[in-house]
Design a protein around this motif. Structure first.
Motif, PDB file in Angstrom:
ATOM      1  N   LEU A   1      -5.540 -19.377  37.163  1.00 20.14           N
ATOM      2  CA  LEU A   1      -4.642 -18.533  37.954  1.00 20.14           C
ATOM      3  C   LEU A   1      -4.831 -18.764  39.453  1.00 20.14           C
ATOM      4  O   LEU A   1      -3.851 -18.909  40.195  1.00 20.14           O
ATOM      5  N   ALA A   2      -6.071 -18.786  39.918  1.00 15.34           N
ATOM      6  CA  ALA A   2      -6.318 -18.967  41.355  1.00 15.34           C
ATOM      7  C   ALA A   2      -5.736 -20.285  41.842  1.00 15.34           C
ATOM      8  O   ALA A   2      -5.096 -20.353  42.897  1.00 15.34           O
ATOM      9  N   SER A   3      -5.932 -21.339  41.075  1.00 15.06           N
ATOM     10  CA  SER A   3      -5.398 -22.641  41.446  1.00 15.06           C
ATOM     11  C   SER A   3      -3.874 -22.622  41.455  1.00 15.06           C
ATOM     12  O   SER A   3      -3.242 -23.200  42.343  1.00 15.06           O
TER      13      SER A   3
ATOM     14  N   ARG B   1      -3.114 -23.289  45.389  1.00 14.04           N
ATOM     15  CA  ARG B   1      -3.063 -24.725  45.638  1.00 14.04           C
ATOM     16  C   ARG B   1      -1.693 -25.292  45.282  1.00 14.04           C
ATOM     17  O   ARG B   1      -0.914 -24.658  44.585  1.00 14.04           O
ATOM     18  N   HIS B   2      -1.437 -26.515  45.749  1.00 14.30           N
ATOM     19  CA  HIS B   2      -0.202 -27.196  45.381  1.00 14.30           C
ATOM     20  C   HIS B   2      -0.208 -27.531  43.894  1.00 14.30           C
ATOM     21  O   HIS B   2      -1.223 -27.947  43.328  1.00 14.30           O
ATOM     22  N   ARG B   3       0.957 -27.400  43.290  1.00  9.22           N
ATOM     23  CA  ARG B   3       1.177 -27.905  41.930  1.00  9.22           C
ATOM     24  C   ARG B   3       1.741 -29.336  42.015  1.00  9.22           C
ATOM     25  O   ARG B   3       1.938 -29.981  40.992  1.00  9.22           O
ATOM     26  N   PHE B   4       2.000 -29.761  43.255  1.00 12.45           N
ATOM     27  CA  PHE B   4       2.627 -31.054  43.515  1.00 12.45           C
ATOM     28  C   PHE B   4       3.912 -31.163  42.687  1.00 12.45           C
ATOM     29  O   PHE B   4       4.803 -30.349  42.819  1.00 12.45           O
ATOM     30  N   HIS B   5       4.011 -32.158  41.818  1.00  6.63           N
ATOM     31  CA  HIS B   5       5.235 -32.334  41.022  1.00  6.63           C
ATOM     32  C   HIS B   5       4.996 -32.016  39.551  1.00  6.63           C
ATOM     33  O   HIS B   5       5.617 -32.613  38.672  1.00  6.63           O
TER      34      HIS B   5
END
Length: 371
Positions: free
Chosen positions: A40-42, A46-50
């Protein structure tokens, strides 16, 4: 008449996925699953990018419903929506001052997005079968086109459904001139009996886009992009690794992946298709007898031929006085194209079936009156 002075106008301007039974329950479950996930924190910080490997696998399974087979995940990106993705595609495929082609009536954002990239949009003629292959070829002969944008399935705004034969003809033209195809298949999953996408006919030429805006929800701000090849995708990404404006929102990706994996996404699409069919039945009842309505019966809107002496501007004003809000069709026109004798009317924006009936009744009265 429905006086605008006493009641809010019935909105018939925009289209999105209609609210359907159990949608809230499905989304609540997906939110709870995301909240309980160990990452969850990530997901939030943070970016999930693509998209994660799991996101891409779920997306590949989901897109196989349209493409006939799951696309290779290495050719697939999960992105932050159609418009963000088109900005990148236009800027990377077309140099400043270059030209792309599009249907002469097209998705309202195309001209604005091209303007941001300082590229030109050249109009391709359309008929009841969608983009005309001979018109596209004439443009290819006259201009060094960078790409062609096509919305062949449930065309916005005309609702046309391009036949398989026309799709094959357009592919032949694109292949002859080595012309990249950008296919917007936003209505693909909610359209009954749709022919296969251009991407399944010419995967090596086609940048395939599928947004969840019409089949799940526009607020998720998510779309899928399939590149023609691994190499073309790498070339697209190489110079812009830190441009995050088109990265998929992490929470949206988690929600959609859960909805797909649990089967809820397919259930939602099924309910959306039923709601569209119900609203199409109402449109047929209210406008069908007038012989002015175009629809593929799975579209979120109808395209109306305005009988003489009506033109768009006075019709929109008259509709407003009768309690209905409409968009001017010029928003769908490519540069240099004039459209004054048609109106797009959303069947989804009215909140209830009763509102839809009232709105269509007001339009029918105006169409009959012709004054």
């Amino acid at each position: 008449m429905y006086g605008a002075e006493t009641t809010a106008p019935i909105d018939m301007t925009r289209t999105w996925a209609p609210e359907v039974p159990a949608f809230r329950e499905h989304v609540e479950r997906s939110l709870l699953a995301a909240a309980r996930a160990p990452d969850l924190a990530s997901t939030i910080q943070r970016h999930r990018f693509h998209g994660s490997a799991r996101d891409k696998q779920a997306a590949a399974d989901w897109l196989s419903k349209r493409l006939g087979a799951p696309p290779t995940p290495t050719r697939l990106l999960v992105t932050g929506g159609t418009q963000n993705t088109l900005v990148v595609l236009f800027s990377r495929l077309a140099a400043e001052g270059a030209a792309i082609a599009a249907e002469k009536l097209t998705y309202a954002a195309i001209g604005q997005l091209a303007m941001l990239g300082r590229i030109r949009v050249l109009p391709v003629d359309i008929d009841e079968d969608g983009m005309c292959d001979d018109s596209l070829e004439a443009l290819c002969k006259a201009h060094n086109l960078a790409a062609v944008y096509i919305n062949p399935t449930g065309h916005n705004p005309t609702t046309s459904m391009m036949s398989l034969r026309r799709r094959q003809s357009l592919v032949r033209v694109a292949r002859k001139y080595a012309l990249p195809i950008i296919e917007d298949d936003v209505h693909g999953l909610i359209t009954k009996n749709a022919p296969p996408p251009l991407a399944s006919i010419a995967p090596d030429l086609t940048w395939y886009l599928m947004s969840v805006s019409k089949c799940l929800g526009i607020g998720l701000r998510t779309a899928y992009l399939i590149a023609p090849s691994d190499d073309s995708l790498a070339d697209l990404l190489r110079p812009i690794p830190s441009v995050s404006s088109w990265f998929v929102p992490g929470l949206s990706a988690a929600i959609i992946t859960y909805l797909i994996e649990s089967g809820a996404a397919s259930q939602i699409v099924g309910e959306i298709s039923k709601e569209i069919a119900a609203r199409q039945d109402i449109a047929q009842e209210m406008l069908g007898h007038l012989g002015v309505m175009h629809t593929n019966k799975s579209s979120l809107h109808v395209w109306i031929d305005l009988p003489s002496p009506w033109t768009a501007e006075p019709f929109i004003r008259a509709a407003r006085l009768n309690g209905v809000s409409l968009r001017h069709p010029r928003v769908f026109a490519t540069p240099g194209v004039n459209v004054e004798h048609n109106i797009r009317a959303s069947l989804i924006a009215p909140t209830t079936h009763e509102d839809l009936r009232r709105g269509l009744s007001a339009l029918a009265d105006l169409l009959v009156s012709r004054t």
